[in-house]
Scaffold this motif. Structure first.
Motif, PDB file in Angstrom:
ATOM      1  N   GLU A 205     -12.993 -12.619 -14.190  1.00  0.00           N
ATOM      2  CA  GLU A 205     -13.830 -12.229 -13.056  1.00  0.00           C
ATOM      3  C   GLU A 205     -12.974 -11.828 -11.862  1.00  0.00           C
ATOM      4  OE1 GLU A 205     -17.692 -14.034 -10.641  1.00  0.00           O
ATOM      5  OE2 GLU A 205     -16.169 -15.386 -11.455  1.00  0.00           O
ATOM      6  N   ARG A 206     -11.920 -12.583 -11.589  1.00  0.00           N
ATOM      7  CA  ARG A 206     -11.022 -12.236 -10.479  1.00  0.00           C
ATOM      8  C   ARG A 206     -10.323 -10.905 -10.736  1.00  0.00           C
ATOM      9  NH1 ARG A 206     -10.057 -17.912 -10.646  1.00  0.00           N
ATOM     10  NH2 ARG A 206      -8.306 -17.561 -12.105  1.00  0.00           N
ATOM     11  N   PHE A 207      -9.900 -10.711 -11.984  1.00  0.00           N
ATOM     12  CA  PHE A 207      -9.208  -9.460 -12.307  1.00  0.00           C
ATOM     13  C   PHE A 207     -10.137  -8.249 -12.162  1.00  0.00           C
ATOM     14  CE2 PHE A 207      -8.112  -6.159 -15.382  1.00  0.00           C
ATOM     15  CZ  PHE A 207      -6.812  -5.857 -14.982  1.00  0.00           C
ATOM     16  N   VAL A 208     -11.391  -8.378 -12.672  1.00  0.00           N
ATOM     17  CA  VAL A 208     -12.349  -7.261 -12.594  1.00  0.00           C
ATOM     18  C   VAL A 208     -12.733  -6.981 -11.149  1.00  0.00           C
ATOM     19  CG1 VAL A 208     -14.719  -6.577 -13.161  1.00  0.00           C
ATOM     20  CG2 VAL A 208     -13.233  -7.554 -14.932  1.00  0.00           C
ATOM     21  N   LYS A 209     -12.859  -8.051 -10.365  1.00  0.00           N
ATOM     22  CA  LYS A 209     -13.218  -7.872  -8.955  1.00  0.00           C
ATOM     23  C   LYS A 209     -12.158  -7.030  -8.234  1.00  0.00           C
ATOM     24  CE  LYS A 209     -14.419 -10.433  -4.773  1.00  0.00           C
ATOM     25  NZ  LYS A 209     -14.564 -11.789  -4.165  1.00  0.00           N
ATOM     26  N   LYS A 210     -10.883  -7.340  -8.483  1.00  0.00           N
ATOM     27  CA  LYS A 210      -9.804  -6.566  -7.851  1.00  0.00           C
ATOM     28  C   LYS A 210      -9.775  -5.137  -8.394  1.00  0.00           C
ATOM     29  CE  LYS A 210      -6.737 -10.434  -6.807  1.00  0.00           C
ATOM     30  NZ  LYS A 210      -5.408 -11.038  -7.062  1.00  0.00           N
ATOM     31  N   GLY A 215     -10.973   0.652  -7.529  1.00  0.00           N
ATOM     32  CA  GLY A 215     -11.547   1.796  -8.212  1.00  0.00           C
ATOM     33  C   GLY A 215     -11.102   1.935  -9.642  1.00  0.00           C
ATOM     34  N   LEU A 216     -10.589   0.869 -10.250  1.00  0.00           N
ATOM     35  CA  LEU A 216     -10.091   0.920 -11.627  1.00  0.00           C
ATOM     36  C   LEU A 216     -11.109   0.403 -12.639  1.00  0.00           C
ATOM     37  CD1 LEU A 216      -6.460  -0.389 -10.985  1.00  0.00           C
ATOM     38  CD2 LEU A 216      -7.237   1.994 -11.221  1.00  0.00           C
ATOM     39  N   ALA A 217     -12.241  -0.116 -12.147  1.00  0.00           N
ATOM     40  CA  ALA A 217     -13.291  -0.619 -13.037  1.00  0.00           C
ATOM     41  C   ALA A 217     -14.640  -0.386 -12.392  1.00  0.00           C
ATOM     42  CB  ALA A 217     -13.092  -2.112 -13.312  1.00  0.00           C
ATOM     43  N   THR A 218     -15.669  -0.394 -13.226  1.00  0.00           N
ATOM     44  CA  THR A 218     -17.031  -0.154 -12.730  1.00  0.00           C
ATOM     45  C   THR A 218     -17.773  -1.480 -12.578  1.00  0.00           C
ATOM     46  OG1 THR A 218     -17.922   0.069 -14.966  1.00  0.00           O
ATOM     47  CG2 THR A 218     -17.075   2.080 -13.897  1.00  0.00           C
ATOM     48  N   PRO A 219     -18.857  -1.498 -11.765  1.00  0.00           N
ATOM     49  CA  PRO A 219     -19.643  -2.729 -11.610  1.00  0.00           C
ATOM     50  C   PRO A 219     -20.242  -3.238 -12.912  1.00  0.00           C
ATOM     51  CG  PRO A 219     -20.132  -1.189  -9.844  1.00  0.00           C
ATOM     52  CD  PRO A 219     -19.273  -0.440 -10.811  1.00  0.00           C
TER      53      PRO A 219
END
Length: 456
Positions: A205-210, A215-219
């Motif tokens: 979760e921390r990695f996806v949030k960053k 702009g490297l991942a979508t919601p």
């Protein structure tokens, strides 16, 4: 029982555990030792069995009491409507005889007139109308025709049979308790697995949030993690409910305080069984003793035709109110011989013989079933060992795969779905390993029970 007293007992068992023991005692959790004792003390079926054993001991005492003398004290008062006396002719005869004796003593001829100055003693009553009696009676069986002896032996074997039935019941209680306790340990181990999964999810979760911020991942990636967290919470709720249910079951079995049971943290351990020897099961011994009891019962009923010998005694403490025909005391020996009772004793004896034969057949059946259960238990144990080895290999593979997927995801070579799938595989492999430990423990205890070497 409070928690401090439980800790004291646990320390005692930990110290006692340093002493070598056999079979299950080497592997058993000290806390489980305490719970087993509480379960055995609380179980109503065992308490009933102990009462039945006490009844069998009372039967033995009754059989022995046959040879003890019975002493009875008697007392009575009776008033008749009148004194019991001789009839008039007999009284006249007694008076005439008295006169002849007096004249003979005085030296007078028998045909001389009786002197008027000599008083005559009136004839005594056969029985006065006021009768006060106090006596003691003695009845003593000298020989019962082996009936009491066989009854004693039958009662002894019945008690032994009940004791073995109790031992068999104890084994069932202990098996059930160990399985329930291991289920609680499995729940605790599963919660630890879920806790590890929760940590992994938080890390992702921390990695996806960053990654979203950069702009490297979508919601949608965050939504997938949130869904996985909800699914994890559902599993945690399920395990909490399972633990609550198991605590209630343990409370019902042992009567231990719920707070203490909730504070327990049993651990799953893979029990390794190395024993090859087998001992005679309590179930078979119970049937053997029951068969002997039925045999002696048959002998007891058949001995009804053997003569019985008894002594009878009587003594009157008060002589004044005894009739002229009553003795003050007497002693006699009597014999009782049942020559023919319509075949009742023979039929009863035959019925008991058939009962003994039924037990012989049950013994053969039990031995066959036990032999089969040993084979099945050995196969289950071997399968459990193999499943444990497989689960350990699956853990190694799942951990390596998950670590690889995490690195690939950080390098944008794998999606968040792949990482979550890897986490689920790792979680499933951990669950499977813990379940294999549970199955191995259950298979080992079942094998020990099948071989009659379940010690506790």
């Amino acid at each position: 029982m409070n928690i401090s007293s439980l800790k004291t007992k646990l320390l005692y068992f930990l110290l006692a555990g340093l002493i070598p023991a056999t079979a299950l005692s080497q592997e058993i959790d000290p806390t489980l030792e305490i719970l087993i004792q509480k379960a055995l003390e609380k179980n109503h079926g065992l308490n009933v069995n102990q009462l039945e054993g006490e009844q069998a001991r009372v039967d033995q005492k009754q059989a022995k009491a046959v040879f003890l003398p019975e002493i009875t004290l008697n007392g009575s008062y009776t008033r008749l409507n009148d004194d019991i006396t001789f009839d008039e002719d007999t009284q006249n005869l007694l008076m005439s005889t008295q006169k002849l004796l007096i004249k003979e003593a005085a030296g007078l001829p028998f045909n001389a007139d009786f002197p008027e100055n000599i008083p005559l003693q009136p004839a005594s009553n056969l029985q006065d109308k006021n009768i006060l009696k106090s006596s003691v009676d003695l009845d003593w069986v000298l020989f019962s025709g082996f009936e009491a002896t066989n009854a004693l032996k039958a009662a002894k074997h019945k008690e032994a049979s009940l004791n073995f039935v109790g031992e068999a019941e104890k084994d069932k209680i202990v098996l059930n308790l160990i399985e329930t306790y291991d289920k609680l340990a499995l729940v605790n181990a599963s919660q630890e697995v879920l806790a590890a999964s929760e940590d992994h999810l938080k890390d992702q979760e921390r990695f996806v949030k960053k990654a979203i911020e950069n702009g490297l991942a979508t919601p949608i990636s965050r939504k997938k993690i949130e869904l996985a967290q909800q699914q994890l919470e559902a599993k945690q709720l399920e395990f909490r409910q399972n633990k609550r249910l198991l605590v209630e079951v343990l409370h019902q079995i042992t009567g231990e305080n719920r707070e203490i049971l909730r504070s327990l943290s049993p651990q799953l351990n893979a029990i390794t069984f190395t024993g090859n020897s087998a001992e005679k099961r309590a179930e078979v011994q119970a049937l053997e003793e029951a068969e002997k009891a039925a045999t002696y019962k048959s002998k007891m009923e058949k001995s009804n035709f053997i003569p019985k010998l008894a002594l009878k005694g009587h003594y009157e403490f008060l002589e004044d109110d005894l009739s002229l025909l009553d003795p003050q005391w007497y002693v006699g020996v009597g014999i009782k011989w049942n020559v023919f009772d319509g075949g009742k004793s023979k039929l009863k004896s035959r019925k008991s013989q058939l009962e003994a034969q039924k037990y012989q057949e049950k013994i053969k059946e039990a031995e066959e079933m036990i032999s089969l259960s040993i084979v099945k238990a050995e196969m289950s144990y071997e399968a459990a060992l193999q499943n444990t080895r497989i689960a350990q290999k699956e853990i190694e593979f799942a951990e390596a795969t998950f670590e690889m997927l995490k690195k690939q995801h950080r390098n944008d070579l794998a999606s968040i779905s792949d990482v979550l799938d890897g986490l689920r595989d790792l979680e499933s492999a951990n669950f499977k390993l813990q379940e294999s430990y549970f199955d191995q423990s259950k298979a080992a205890t079942t094998l020990m029970h099948a071989k009659g070497i379940l010690n506790y």
